[in-house]
Scaffold this active site. Sequence first.
Site, PDB file in Angstrom:
ATOM      1  N   ARG A  20     -22.373  22.457   6.801  1.00 19.25           N
ATOM      2  CA  ARG A  20     -22.607  21.490   7.870  1.00 19.25           C
ATOM      3  C   ARG A  20     -22.486  22.203   9.217  1.00 19.25           C
ATOM      4  NH1 ARG A  20     -18.681  18.749   8.417  1.00 19.25           N
ATOM      5  NH2 ARG A  20     -17.372  19.325   6.663  1.00 19.25           N
ATOM      6  N   TYR A  61     -29.416  21.701   4.081  1.00 19.90           N
ATOM      7  CA  TYR A  61     -28.079  21.717   3.479  1.00 19.90           C
ATOM      8  C   TYR A  61     -27.556  20.294   3.243  1.00 19.90           C
ATOM      9  CZ  TYR A  61     -23.176  21.847   2.706  1.00 19.90           C
ATOM     10  OH  TYR A  61     -21.950  21.611   2.139  1.00 19.90           O
ATOM     11  N   GLY A  99     -24.793  18.304   3.394  1.00 16.89           N
ATOM     12  CA  GLY A  99     -24.121  17.454   4.386  1.00 16.89           C
ATOM     13  C   GLY A  99     -25.001  17.133   5.586  1.00 16.89           C
ATOM     14  N   LYS A 132     -22.584  12.033   4.313  1.00 20.64           N
ATOM     15  CA  LYS A 132     -21.758  12.070   5.521  1.00 20.64           C
ATOM     16  C   LYS A 132     -22.356  11.210   6.637  1.00 20.64           C
ATOM     17  CE  LYS A 132     -19.067  15.032   3.599  1.00 20.64           C
ATOM     18  NZ  LYS A 132     -17.761  14.594   3.090  1.00 20.64           N
ATOM     19  N   HIS A 162     -13.118   9.201   4.451  1.00 23.09           N
ATOM     20  CA  HIS A 162     -13.369  10.459   3.733  1.00 23.09           C
ATOM     21  C   HIS A 162     -12.264  10.601   2.675  1.00 23.09           C
ATOM     22  CE1 HIS A 162     -14.085  15.099   4.189  1.00 23.09           C
ATOM     23  NE2 HIS A 162     -14.792  14.597   3.215  1.00 23.09           N
ATOM     24  N   SER A 197     -12.463  18.739   4.221  1.00 25.44           N
ATOM     25  CA  SER A 197     -13.410  19.341   3.287  1.00 25.44           C
ATOM     26  C   SER A 197     -12.809  20.562   2.603  1.00 25.44           C
ATOM     27  CB  SER A 197     -14.664  19.769   4.040  1.00 25.44           C
ATOM     28  OG  SER A 197     -15.174  18.677   4.748  1.00 25.44           O
ATOM     29  N   CYS A 235     -10.434  20.915   0.376  1.00 20.27           N
ATOM     30  CA  CYS A 235      -8.972  20.966   0.173  1.00 20.27           C
ATOM     31  C   CYS A 235      -8.607  20.400  -1.195  1.00 20.27           C
ATOM     32  CB  CYS A 235      -8.248  20.164   1.254  1.00 20.27           C
ATOM     33  SG  CYS A 235      -8.107  21.028   2.803  1.00 20.27           S
ATOM     34  N   GLY A 236      -9.559  20.342  -2.115  1.00 19.78           N
ATOM     35  CA  GLY A 236      -9.224  19.963  -3.492  1.00 19.78           C
ATOM     36  C   GLY A 236      -9.374  18.483  -3.814  1.00 19.78           C
ATOM     37  N   THR A 289     -12.020  16.969  -5.026  1.00 26.40           N
ATOM     38  CA  THR A 289     -12.698  16.811  -6.319  1.00 26.40           C
ATOM     39  C   THR A 289     -11.729  17.112  -7.464  1.00 26.40           C
ATOM     40  OG1 THR A 289     -14.774  17.353  -5.247  1.00 26.40           O
ATOM     41  CG2 THR A 289     -14.747  17.503  -7.648  1.00 26.40           C
ATOM     42  N   ASN A 290     -10.896  18.150  -7.291  1.00 30.24           N
ATOM     43  CA  ASN A 290      -9.907  18.472  -8.332  1.00 30.24           C
ATOM     44  C   ASN A 290      -8.921  17.323  -8.523  1.00 30.24           C
ATOM     45  OD1 ASN A 290     -11.052  20.956  -8.666  1.00 30.24           O
ATOM     46  ND2 ASN A 290      -9.518  22.074  -7.498  1.00 30.24           N
ATOM     47  N   ASP A 324     -15.032  11.666  -2.849  1.00 32.54           N
ATOM     48  CA  ASP A 324     -15.242  12.080  -1.458  1.00 32.54           C
ATOM     49  C   ASP A 324     -15.191  10.948  -0.441  1.00 32.54           C
ATOM     50  OD1 ASP A 324     -15.776  14.268   0.319  1.00 32.54           O
ATOM     51  OD2 ASP A 324     -17.825  13.543   0.557  1.00 32.54           O
ATOM     52  N   ARG A 383     -22.537  24.894  -4.078  1.00 29.21           N
ATOM     53  CA  ARG A 383     -22.264  23.522  -4.530  1.00 29.21           C
ATOM     54  C   ARG A 383     -22.914  23.177  -5.858  1.00 29.21           C
ATOM     55  NH1 ARG A 383     -19.263  19.993  -0.814  1.00 29.21           N
ATOM     56  NH2 ARG A 383     -18.875  21.322   0.961  1.00 29.21           N
ATOM     57  N   ARG A 432      -4.248  21.382   4.392  1.00 24.37           N
ATOM     58  CA  ARG A 432      -3.859  22.731   3.988  1.00 24.37           C
ATOM     59  C   ARG A 432      -2.903  23.267   5.050  1.00 24.37           C
ATOM     60  NH1 ARG A 432      -6.711  26.293   0.528  1.00 24.37           N
ATOM     61  NH2 ARG A 432      -8.244  24.738  -0.078  1.00 24.37           N
ATOM     62  N   GLY A 486      -3.005  19.880 -11.869  1.00 26.92           N
ATOM     63  CA  GLY A 486      -2.500  18.775 -12.690  1.00 26.92           C
ATOM     64  C   GLY A 486      -1.064  18.388 -12.329  1.00 26.92           C
ATOM     65  N   ASP A 487      -0.291  19.365 -11.859  1.00 29.76           N
ATOM     66  CA  ASP A 487       1.107  19.060 -11.554  1.00 29.76           C
ATOM     67  C   ASP A 487       1.256  18.213 -10.288  1.00 29.76           C
ATOM     68  OD1 ASP A 487       2.578  20.232 -13.741  1.00 29.76           O
ATOM     69  OD2 ASP A 487       1.746  22.141 -13.049  1.00 29.76           O
ATOM     70  N   ASN A 488       0.167  18.048  -9.538  1.00 34.09           N
ATOM     71  CA  ASN A 488       0.255  17.138  -8.386  1.00 34.09           C
ATOM     72  C   ASN A 488       0.550  15.710  -8.837  1.00 34.09           C
ATOM     73  OD1 ASN A 488      -0.230  19.223  -6.650  1.00 34.09           O
ATOM     74  ND2 ASN A 488      -2.437  18.865  -6.521  1.00 34.09           N
TER      75      ASN A 488
HETATM   76  C1  OXD Z   1     -17.647  17.980   2.906  1.00 30.53           C
HETATM   77  C2  OXD Z   1     -18.358  17.577   1.678  1.00 30.53           C
HETATM   78  O1  OXD Z   1     -18.069  18.945   3.586  1.00 30.53           O
HETATM   79  O2  OXD Z   1     -17.876  16.661   1.003  1.00 30.53           O
HETATM   80  O3  OXD Z   1     -16.643  17.329   3.221  1.00 30.53           O
HETATM   81  O4  OXD Z   1     -19.420  18.133   1.378  1.00 30.53           O
HETATM   82 MN    MN Z   2     -16.254  15.661   1.976  1.00 29.89          MN
END
Ligand code: OXD
Ligand code: MN
Length: 592
Positions: A69, A197, A199, A206, A226, A248, A250-251, A253-254, A275, A367, A398, A492-494
Site C-alpha cells: 500500500r 497491489y 490494498g 481497505k 481493522h 498490518s 502483526c499476526g 491472520t495467525n 482483517d 500474499r 509490535r 497457539g500459546d496466545n
Molecule cells: C493490510 C492488509 O495491509 O490487510 O493491513 O493487507
Molecule cells: Mn489489514
Amino acid sequence: MPVSEAVRQWVDQVSSLCQPESVVWCDGSDAERERLEKKAVSEGALTPLNKEKLPGCFYHRSAKGDVARTEHLTFICSKTKDDAGPTNNWMSPEQAREKVLPLFKGTMRGRTMYVVPFIMGPRGSRFSLVGVQLTDSVYVALNMRIMTRMGNVAWEQLGTSKKFTKCLHSLGDLSPERRYICHFPDENEIWSIGSGYGGNALLGKKCLALRIASALGKREGWLAEHMLIVGIESPEGELHYITGAFPSACGKTNLAMLVPPPSLKGWRVRTIGDDIAWLRPGPDGRLWAVNPEAGFFGVAPGTSRKTNPSAMATIARNTIYTNVALRKDGTVWWEGHDDPPGADLLDWQGQPWKPESGEKAAHPNSRFTAPASQCPSIAPEWEKPEGVPISAMFFGARRAGVVPLIYESFGWQHGTFLGATLASETTAAATGKVGVLRRDSMAMQPFCGYNMADYWAHWLEIGKSLTRPPKIFRVNWFRRGKEGQFLWPGFGDNLRVIRWALDRASGRGTATETAIGHVPKLDSIDRKGIDVSDDVMKELLRVDPTEWTDALKHQADYFSPFGDRLPKGIREEHEALAKRLRSAPAAPQPAR
Ligand code: OXD
Ligand code: MN
C-alpha cells in the site's frame, strides 16, 4: 439479471471516459471464473500452478514498484481538510477532479473493463453494503471474486437502489508518479489509478470496508474496524467471540486461525474473519460483529504448518499467490516455509535465486488470496446475517518493551484511550522503513476515512449505547528480553492470554491494579506445558512508571495536532493516567 439504472448510467459514463475496447459484466459463475483465468493466463497476468499439488491455484508477479500500500498516495477527498484530519492526506474533491480524473481519460484503450458487482458482508444482512468495481485488471477481478461475494448476488441485493459504492480502478501505467487512491466519503466513491497491489486495487477491502465504511458508520451509528473476529470455545462448551485490532502484518491472520496447543486440550477456535470487522450495537445492549469479507488476503512469509496450519490448509487450492517465489515444479515458496527452497527457484521478480545471495526469494509483503470457506477452522456461523456478539476486544501491536503481555482497561472510555494510543514497530505491509515506532491508533490510522478525533468521539458515543459492552484489553506478544529474544512463545500459546481475558470478561480471573490498568498476577496465566519461568513472566508483566511517564509525553505530542477536536473523554483518560503514574511506586528492575 436486472441491473439498477443508476449502475448502467455510471458504467456508460466511465466507458466514455476510459474508452475500454470491451466491457464484461461479471456474474460470479464458475464458467466465468474459468474464462477469466484463461484470459489472465493468455495475457501473462497469471501462471497456472502445479495442478496436482496446488489445484486451482495461480501465480502472479506484480510490477517491481507496486508491492505494498502506498499511504502517501492515498487521499481522503472530504469537503474540508479538517474533516480528513491531521493523520490523512487530503485533496479537495475539486482538486481531485482536476488532477486525478484526467488520468483516467482513455486509460483502458485496447483493454477490457470488468464490471464487478460485490457485497461486503453476508448476503441479506443489515450490516452489508454493495459496491461495484470497474477495473481493467483481470487479476483484480479474479481476486475480488475470492475476497467478496461477487456477481449476480450483488445485483439481487442492490435491486433498484442507488446505494452502492462506485469503485473505479485502472492500472494506468503503474507509475507511482501517476498513482492515486482517492476516497470520497460524501459521494460514496473511490478512484484508484496506477497500482495493481491488493490494498490499493481490491477496492472492497481497505478502501470500501474501512475508509468509506468508517465514515458511513459514523453517520449511521456503527463501527468499521481493522479487526479479526474469532470464537473461543472452552472444553466445557462456553463460547465467546472476540475481536482483535493489530496493525498490518502483526499476526492477525495467525490469531484468527489459532490452533490450541496440545496442553490446552478441549479448547477450540472458530474463525470468523482475519482483517476487518463491522460492529453494531444490538437490541440486547451488546456489540455484534460481522466479517464483511469472503476471503483472506494474507502475508505469505512466515506462514507454515508450524505457525499456521489452518492457513496452510486453506491455501492448498483455489488460491492466487502474489510475489512469492516460484519453484520449477509449479509450486511456491517463501521465507519461513516448512519445506526447503529446493534448487532452481525463481525469486518474486522472476530471477534465479540462491540462498547464499542474501536476498529474499519472496517479497516480504508477498500474499495469498484464498476463500475463507476453505479454512478448516472457519466457524459454521461465519456468514450469519446478524453477526456474533462480542465479549472482549483486544488492541495489540509490535513493541519490544514498555507494554506488558496483556492488561485490561478500566472500562469502555479507558479502553478507547488504549486503542487510540496504540503504536507499533513498522512492517513491510506499507512502503517505508521497517522497524520504526509509529502511532497506529486502533490499528486504523491508515484506514480511517475521516478525522480521527471525531472517530474516537464516535467510539465513545457507541460505548454509551451499550449496556453490556465488551471488555477492552491491550496485548503485546512481541516483548523482548535483554538479548533481543521474544519472551512469550506466541502463536497457539496466545490462547493462554486470551483465556485470562475471557475469565475477566466473565467476572473471574485474578489481576493487580496498576497505573495503566489491570495486569495479570504472576500465576494468573496458565503456563502448564510451556517453558516460561517466573522471572520471564515478571518481565512480561512489568509496568515501569518511568517508561510510561515517557510514553505519556509521546501520547501528548500525538494528540496535539487534533487541538480542540480531541474528545473530552480521551483528554480525561490521558490526565487520569498521568495522575496515576505520579502516585505509582517505582517498578522492580528487569530480572533479565
Ligand atoms: C493490510 C492488509 O495491509 O490487510 O493491513 O493487507
Ligand atoms: Mn489489514
